[in-house]
Design a protein around this motif. Structure first.
Motif, PDB file in Angstrom:
ATOM      1  N   SER A 164      -2.944 -18.634  32.149  1.00 18.71           N
ATOM      2  CA  SER A 164      -2.238 -19.822  31.453  1.00 18.71           C
ATOM      3  C   SER A 164      -3.189 -20.202  30.324  1.00 18.71           C
ATOM      4  O   SER A 164      -2.449 -20.700  29.434  1.00 18.71           O
ATOM      5  N   TYR A 165      -4.304 -19.966  30.075  1.00 16.40           N
ATOM      6  CA  TYR A 165      -5.131 -20.085  28.849  1.00 16.40           C
ATOM      7  C   TYR A 165      -4.491 -19.106  27.657  1.00 16.40           C
ATOM      8  O   TYR A 165      -4.193 -19.417  26.689  1.00 16.40           O
ATOM      9  N   LEU A 166      -3.985 -18.029  28.106  1.00 16.48           N
ATOM     10  CA  LEU A 166      -3.500 -17.069  27.037  1.00 16.48           C
ATOM     11  C   LEU A 166      -2.184 -17.406  26.671  1.00 16.48           C
ATOM     12  O   LEU A 166      -2.083 -17.463  25.327  1.00 16.48           O
ATOM     13  N   MET A 167      -1.384 -18.221  27.470  1.00 17.28           N
ATOM     14  CA  MET A 167      -0.171 -18.819  27.017  1.00 17.28           C
ATOM     15  C   MET A 167      -0.095 -19.750  26.162  1.00 17.28           C
ATOM     16  O   MET A 167       0.643 -20.273  25.290  1.00 17.28           O
ATOM     17  N   MET A 168      -1.452 -20.458  26.168  1.00 15.69           N
ATOM     18  CA  MET A 168      -1.524 -21.636  25.413  1.00 15.69           C
ATOM     19  C   MET A 168      -2.298 -21.286  24.085  1.00 15.69           C
ATOM     20  O   MET A 168      -2.419 -22.205  23.302  1.00 15.69           O
ATOM     21  N   GLY A 169      -2.570 -20.042  23.992  1.00  8.84           N
ATOM     22  CA  GLY A 169      -3.274 -19.788  22.944  1.00  8.84           C
ATOM     23  C   GLY A 169      -4.817 -19.628  22.870  1.00  8.84           C
ATOM     24  O   GLY A 169      -5.174 -19.477  21.819  1.00  8.84           O
ATOM     25  N   ASN A 170      -5.327 -20.131  23.882  1.00  7.68           N
ATOM     26  CA  ASN A 170      -6.686 -20.288  23.975  1.00  7.68           C
ATOM     27  C   ASN A 170      -7.302 -18.966  24.385  1.00  7.68           C
ATOM     28  O   ASN A 170      -7.590 -18.671  25.672  1.00  7.68           O
ATOM     29  N   PHE A 171      -7.561 -18.077  23.660  1.00  6.03           N
ATOM     30  CA  PHE A 171      -7.766 -16.601  23.718  1.00  6.03           C
ATOM     31  C   PHE A 171      -9.384 -16.543  24.335  1.00  6.03           C
ATOM     32  O   PHE A 171      -9.653 -15.494  25.051  1.00  6.03           O
ATOM     33  N   GLU A 172     -10.182 -17.529  23.872  1.00  6.14           N
ATOM     34  CA  GLU A 172     -11.494 -17.464  24.213  1.00  6.14           C
ATOM     35  C   GLU A 172     -11.629 -17.671  25.636  1.00  6.14           C
ATOM     36  O   GLU A 172     -12.283 -16.952  26.639  1.00  6.14           O
ATOM     37  N   GLU A 173     -11.015 -18.676  26.195  1.00  2.00           N
ATOM     38  CA  GLU A 173     -11.276 -18.994  27.586  1.00  2.00           C
ATOM     39  C   GLU A 173     -10.360 -18.140  28.520  1.00  2.00           C
ATOM     40  O   GLU A 173     -10.554 -17.772  29.553  1.00  2.00           O
ATOM     41  N   ALA A 174      -9.167 -17.623  27.936  1.00  5.44           N
ATOM     42  CA  ALA A 174      -8.619 -16.304  28.640  1.00  5.44           C
ATOM     43  C   ALA A 174      -9.395 -15.215  28.945  1.00  5.44           C
ATOM     44  O   ALA A 174      -9.682 -14.757  29.986  1.00  5.44           O
ATOM     45  N   GLY A 175     -10.145 -14.704  28.008  1.00  2.00           N
ATOM     46  CA  GLY A 175     -10.985 -13.901  28.063  1.00  2.00           C
ATOM     47  C   GLY A 175     -12.154 -14.164  28.971  1.00  2.00           C
ATOM     48  O   GLY A 175     -12.535 -12.983  29.776  1.00  2.00           O
ATOM     49  N   LYS A 176     -12.692 -15.205  29.033  1.00  3.78           N
ATOM     50  CA  LYS A 176     -13.742 -15.528  30.217  1.00  3.78           C
ATOM     51  C   LYS A 176     -13.249 -15.381  31.484  1.00  3.78           C
ATOM     52  O   LYS A 176     -13.768 -14.719  32.554  1.00  3.78           O
ATOM     53  N   MET A 215      -2.396  -9.737  21.660  1.00  4.13           N
ATOM     54  CA  MET A 215      -2.158 -10.989  20.924  1.00  4.13           C
ATOM     55  C   MET A 215      -2.880 -11.477  19.989  1.00  4.13           C
ATOM     56  O   MET A 215      -2.660 -11.910  18.762  1.00  4.13           O
ATOM     57  N   SER A 216      -4.201 -11.039  20.025  1.00  2.76           N
ATOM     58  CA  SER A 216      -5.357 -11.151  19.115  1.00  2.76           C
ATOM     59  C   SER A 216      -5.320 -10.439  17.948  1.00  2.76           C
ATOM     60  O   SER A 216      -6.231 -10.455  16.982  1.00  2.76           O
ATOM     61  N   GLY A 217      -4.413  -9.204  18.091  1.00  2.10           N
ATOM     62  CA  GLY A 217      -4.277  -8.596  16.779  1.00  2.10           C
ATOM     63  C   GLY A 217      -5.325  -7.458  16.879  1.00  2.10           C
ATOM     64  O   GLY A 217      -5.470  -6.557  15.985  1.00  2.10           O
ATOM     65  N   LEU A 218      -5.986  -7.158  17.978  1.00  2.00           N
ATOM     66  CA  LEU A 218      -6.764  -6.169  18.170  1.00  2.00           C
ATOM     67  C   LEU A 218      -6.223  -4.994  18.894  1.00  2.00           C
ATOM     68  O   LEU A 218      -6.294  -4.621  20.312  1.00  2.00           O
ATOM     69  N   THR A 219      -5.418  -4.036  18.004  1.00  2.00           N
ATOM     70  CA  THR A 219      -4.571  -3.221  18.771  1.00  2.00           C
ATOM     71  C   THR A 219      -5.171  -2.210  19.302  1.00  2.00           C
ATOM     72  O   THR A 219      -4.927  -1.468  20.292  1.00  2.00           O
ATOM     73  N   ARG A 273       7.143 -12.610  25.616  1.00  2.00           N
ATOM     74  CA  ARG A 273       5.877 -12.684  24.824  1.00  2.00           C
ATOM     75  C   ARG A 273       4.746 -11.768  25.620  1.00  2.00           C
ATOM     76  O   ARG A 273       4.085 -11.248  24.747  1.00  2.00           O
ATOM     77  N   LEU A 274       4.558 -12.257  26.890  1.00  4.47           N
ATOM     78  CA  LEU A 274       3.818 -11.271  27.516  1.00  4.47           C
ATOM     79  C   LEU A 274       4.120  -9.683  27.916  1.00  4.47           C
ATOM     80  O   LEU A 274       3.176  -8.966  27.483  1.00  4.47           O
ATOM     81  N   LEU A 275       5.243  -9.693  27.803  1.00  9.39           N
ATOM     82  CA  LEU A 275       5.503  -8.033  27.907  1.00  9.39           C
ATOM     83  C   LEU A 275       5.523  -7.448  26.553  1.00  9.39           C
ATOM     84  O   LEU A 275       5.289  -6.228  26.562  1.00  9.39           O
ATOM     85  N   ASP A 276       5.845  -8.155  25.474  1.00  5.32           N
ATOM     86  CA  ASP A 276       5.703  -7.538  24.073  1.00  5.32           C
ATOM     87  C   ASP A 276       4.414  -7.053  23.565  1.00  5.32           C
ATOM     88  O   ASP A 276       4.119  -6.205  23.512  1.00  5.32           O
TER      89      ASP A 276
END
Length: 450
Positions: A362-374, A399-403, A439-442
């Protein structure tokens, strides 16, 4: 269901057995079942940011610990577990009482506990513990209610009755707890199924055995559970709990990709769930169940209505909040989904770890990568080899560009489950907006997953 099925539902069920999909589909889907139903062994600590701590010191808060099976036969665990679960369900129906959910309580099964520590860890004032022993058609039950702050016993009782009296014993224990906590049942409230106890003791025992099989998340055990439930509803055709769990065995076929015809499996699940609901329309868990079926049928508006109804009817039950969170999440209402998931955590501070995956997504799809990681890291803390934690981290890094980091996480996914498949993930991810799913699958494709 047609008239012939009403006459002989078992025959109709037998005609609808499904073929097993490839081993790949089975293994990847196991993770999703764990997400929703698994119970991991873990230290019971209220999660950071959860509102469960607000219950600490509250006068009206309780945890029901798993009753000990004193029969000496582990095969009889189903009875002590079933009694515990029924008491939790009955108490959860009282709006003025905070009750810790089954998943968290059962992390303490078979463990020697310090009541004060458990009360503090779970954020509850009272603890119920007890034991069950059966012999020659009789059941002996002990139960004691303890103040976790003072250590004082508020109520204790020993019962020695015929096994057929177990329903009355459950009622007596529940009512004594409420009386000891000075709680009264108001008009319109319930502390048991509206349909009353099952009319057949054998039907009830078959249900309890079926629950034990169902909790394993294995296909063979799902089949055993279904067979027992078919027998139970034949013994008692007006047993709502039997129909509800029967519906779940079909829903699980969809979650675990066991069915070669998911649409038919969902139809069977809905038929049995609707039967359960017709027999007990005020049981929140029945509405939560139908919500999940509608969600996988992509009937989003009805799924939301049923999930909200589940929470309204049973605000003390975790299942309604999970169904509400799932429906909101897959409908694209990610912030609202998080509110429901946090309510689930409040009731179930040691949940199946996969709940953190849902929160992370849910956080990921909102673009809140910090909380998603937590959230994903909390899942890793629960289970360092969690497939879904690494699926989440792979999508997050991508999604963060950290390939580079995404590819490493993707490799870990395959290391844990070599049969992981994006195709199966897509089939069990009913996003309302195709763009959210893509978006998730990509992101996962960029992490090297296929």
């Amino acid at each position: 269901m047609g008239a012939s099925c009403e006459v002989n539902p078992v025959r109709c069920l037998t005609a609808r057995r499904w073929k097993v999909l490839a081993v790949a589909a089975f293994l990847v889907a196991i993770g999703l079942a764990v997400l929703l139903y698994g119970i991991a062994s873990r230290e019971v600590v209220p999660p950071e940011g959860s509102r469960v701590s607000e219950a600490t010191g509250q006068e009206k808060s309780i945890a029901v610990l798993p009753f000990n099976n004193l029969s000496g036969d582990p095969e009889q665990d189903f009875l002590s577990d079933g009694l515990t679960e029924d008491i939790i369900t009955a108490l959860s129906a009282i709006p003025r009482l905070f009750v810790v959910a089954r998943n968290t309580s059962f992390t303490l099964k078979g463990k020697s506990v310090n009541v004060k520590s458990v009360g503090q860890g779970l954020g509850v004032r009272y603890i119920l513990e007890g034991s069950v022993q059966t012999e020659a058609g009789r059941v002996r039950i002990t139960a004691q209610l303890i103040d976790a702050v003072t250590g004082n016993h508020l109520w204790a009782e020993r019962y020695d009755r015929e096994l057929k009296d177990i329903f009355a014993l459950q009622d007596d224990i529940t009512l004594n707890i409420l009386q000891s906590l000075q709680l009264t049942i108001l008009e319109g409230e319930r502390h048991g199924p509206a349909a009353g106890p099952p009319k057949s003791l054998d039907a009830y025992l078959k249900l309890l055995k079926a629950k034990a099989y169902f909790m394993s998340s294995k296909r063979a055990d799902n089949e055993k559970a279904r067979q027992l439930l078919e027998e139970a509803v034949l013994l008692d055709p007006e047993y709502p709990s039997g129909y509800a769990l029967l519906a779940r065995t079909y829903l699980r076929e969809v979650w675990l990709a066991w069915s070669s015809d998911s649409a038919n499996a969902l139809r069977m699940a809905l038929e049995f769930a609707e039967k359960a609901l017709s027999l007990d329309p005020n049981d929140g868990s029945n509405h939560a169940l139908i919500s999940q079926i509608y969600l996988f049928q992509e009937i989003y508006d009805k799924a939301l209505i049923e999930a909200e109804r589940a929470v309204s009817l049973s605000p003390g039950s975790v299942e309604g909040y999970i169904s509400l969170g799932m429906t909101r999440c897959f409908s694209g209402q990610f912030a609202e989904a998080l509110l429901a998931y946090k309510d689930a955590l409040r009731l179930d501070p040691a949940p199946p770890g996969g709940l953190y995956y849902q929160i992370g997504n849910s956080y990921l799809m909102m673009g809140n990568f910090e909380e998603a990681g937590k959230a994903y890291r909390k899942l890793l803390a629960v289970n360092p080899n969690s497939l879904w934690a690494y699926v989440g981290m792979a999508s997050l890094y991508s999604m963060s560009g950290l390939t580079k980091e995404a590819i490493e996480a993707g490799k870990k996914v395959i290391e844990i489950n070599p049969y992981f498949s994006l195709k199966n993930l897509e089939e069990i991810s009913p996003y309302r907006n195709p763009g959210h799913k893509e978006r998730l699958l990509d992101a996962l494709r960029k992490a090297g997953l296929k």
